[in-house]
Design a protein around this motif. Structure first.
Motif, PDB file in Angstrom:
ATOM      1  N   SER A 126       0.819  -1.214   0.000  1.00 13.45           N
ATOM      2  CA  SER A 126       0.000   0.000   0.000  1.00 13.45           C
ATOM      3  C   SER A 126       0.852   1.263   0.000  1.00 13.45           C
ATOM      4  CB  SER A 126      -0.937  -0.002   1.213  1.00 13.45           C
ATOM      5  OG  SER A 126      -0.219   0.163   2.422  1.00 13.45           O
ATOM      6  N   HIS A 127       2.135   1.128   0.368  1.00 14.28           N
ATOM      7  CA  HIS A 127       3.058   2.272   0.378  1.00 14.28           C
ATOM      8  C   HIS A 127       4.114   2.173  -0.727  1.00 14.28           C
ATOM      9  CE1 HIS A 127       1.798   4.069   4.274  1.00 14.28           C
ATOM     10  NE2 HIS A 127       1.484   2.810   4.577  1.00 14.28           N
ATOM     11  N   GLY A 128       4.059   1.107  -1.510  1.00 12.05           N
ATOM     12  CA  GLY A 128       5.079   0.912  -2.534  1.00 12.05           C
ATOM     13  C   GLY A 128       6.444   0.578  -1.967  1.00 12.05           C
ATOM     14  N   ILE A 129       6.473  -0.115  -0.830  1.00 14.99           N
ATOM     15  CA  ILE A 129       7.725  -0.434  -0.142  1.00 14.99           C
ATOM     16  C   ILE A 129       7.884  -1.954  -0.067  1.00 14.99           C
ATOM     17  CG2 ILE A 129       8.934  -0.324   2.081  1.00 14.99           C
ATOM     18  CD1 ILE A 129       7.676   2.417   2.493  1.00 14.99           C
ATOM     19  N   ALA A 130       9.050  -2.434  -0.457  1.00 16.67           N
ATOM     20  CA  ALA A 130       9.325  -3.870  -0.422  1.00 16.67           C
ATOM     21  C   ALA A 130       9.470  -4.344   1.019  1.00 16.67           C
ATOM     22  CB  ALA A 130      10.598  -4.172  -1.201  1.00 16.67           C
ATOM     23  N   VAL A 131       8.944  -5.526   1.305  1.00 17.38           N
ATOM     24  CA  VAL A 131       9.088  -6.175   2.604  1.00 17.38           C
ATOM     25  C   VAL A 131       9.616  -7.585   2.357  1.00 17.38           C
ATOM     26  CG1 VAL A 131       7.939  -6.946   4.706  1.00 17.38           C
ATOM     27  CG2 VAL A 131       7.174  -4.842   3.574  1.00 17.38           C
TER      28      VAL A 131
END
Length: 288
Positions: A116-121
């Motif tokens: 939802s934030h465009g951040i890889a996890v």
């Protein structure tokens, strides 16, 4: 001249934090510099050299003041770390979140937040299994206890890796807990091995890795519990010394390197696999 910011800005999040002074802490310091608080930092340091990174100690444990092994304990710490992922993603400080801990608590839900934030996890078991697929045909997991084995079994199924996982092999060194007074902290085994002394835990891992190669058809070896990641270089050396050219992986380094790859590619996760609440397009049917 100002120093240019590094491309990689990562937050590493421990799965949980135990109360200060807990006799069941394993490995790292309670406080001080982040390097002292990151377990097995010496093995991980080269992979963080090009990263601006912070380390979160993890949410305070609510399952008890001991390490995590059962499914209910994994569920508890997974839920507790999700607000930390929300906060980190919303801060704008990071372009990847690396979830530490071998059993991947909260990983799929954290990926949904990251998407939802465009951040890889990334997380340890998931990253290891996918890196193993780049190295060979089948992998085996060397893991610490019967209970923890079943968490790893669950992850193999969830990650659709049953066709690649040759076996999960149990060395039977469970994590210490108050109701298991005869179980010693695993860092005792680590310290013995790193001093060059005999370590039954390392010896058991070598025996099971050889059996995984010879009997199960594994050509890559993974370590299941993060409390066993210290064995990676020593297990690799022992296998090479007897002629087995099987890579041995551990989760921290794999999760960090997978995060770097995703950031470099400019991707995080599929919006179809992790859709928002009101996606612009939606599928009428999901098939298997």
């Amino acid at each position: 001249m100002a120093t240019p910011s590094r491309r990689f800005r990562f937050l590493l999040i421990n799965p949980y934090s135990l109360a200060p002074g807990s006799t069941f802490r394993m490995g790292a310091a309670d406080d001080g510099a982040k390097e002292a608080r990151l377990p097995n930092y010496a093995n991980t340091a080269p992979f963080l050299a090009d990263v601006d990174w912070d380390l979160h100690p993890g949410a305070p444990a609510t399952h008890g003041n001991w390490p995590v092994e059962t499914k209910q304990e994994f569920l508890s710490v997974g839920a507790n770390r999700l607000p930390l992922v929300h906060e980190a993603c919303a801060s704008g400080r990071y372009n990847a979140i690396v979830l530490l801990g071998g059993g991947d608590p909260g990983y799929m839900e954290a990926r949904e937040i990251g998407r939802s934030h465009g951040i890889a996890v990334t997380s340890c078991a998931h990253a290891q299994m996918h890196v193993a697929g780049l190295l060979g045909n089948r992998f085996s997991i060397i893991d610490v206890s019967e209970t923890h084995n079943m968490q790893m079994y669950h992850l193999v199924v969830q990650y659709q890796m049953t066709g690649r996982c040759a076996s999960i092999r149990n060395i039977n060194f469970p994590l210490p807990k108050p109701h298991l007074p005869d179980v010693q902290p695993l860092d005792v085994e680590r310290d013995k091995a790193q001093r060059g002394e005999a370590s039954p835990m390392l010896d058991a891992a070598v025996a099971e890795a050889i059996a995984a190669i010879e009997d199960d058809g594994a050509d890559v070896i993974l370590l299941g519990c993060s409390a066993a990641y210290w064995m990676q270089p020593l297990l690799q050396q022992r296998l090479q010394a007897i002629g087995w050219e099987a890579p041995v992986l551990e989760g921290y380094r794999c999760a960090i390197e997978v995060a770097k790859s995703l950031v470099s590619l400019g991707i995080d996760a599929s919006g179809l696999a992790f859709p928002g609440e009101r996606p612009a397009r939606w599928r009428r049917k999901k098939v298997f």
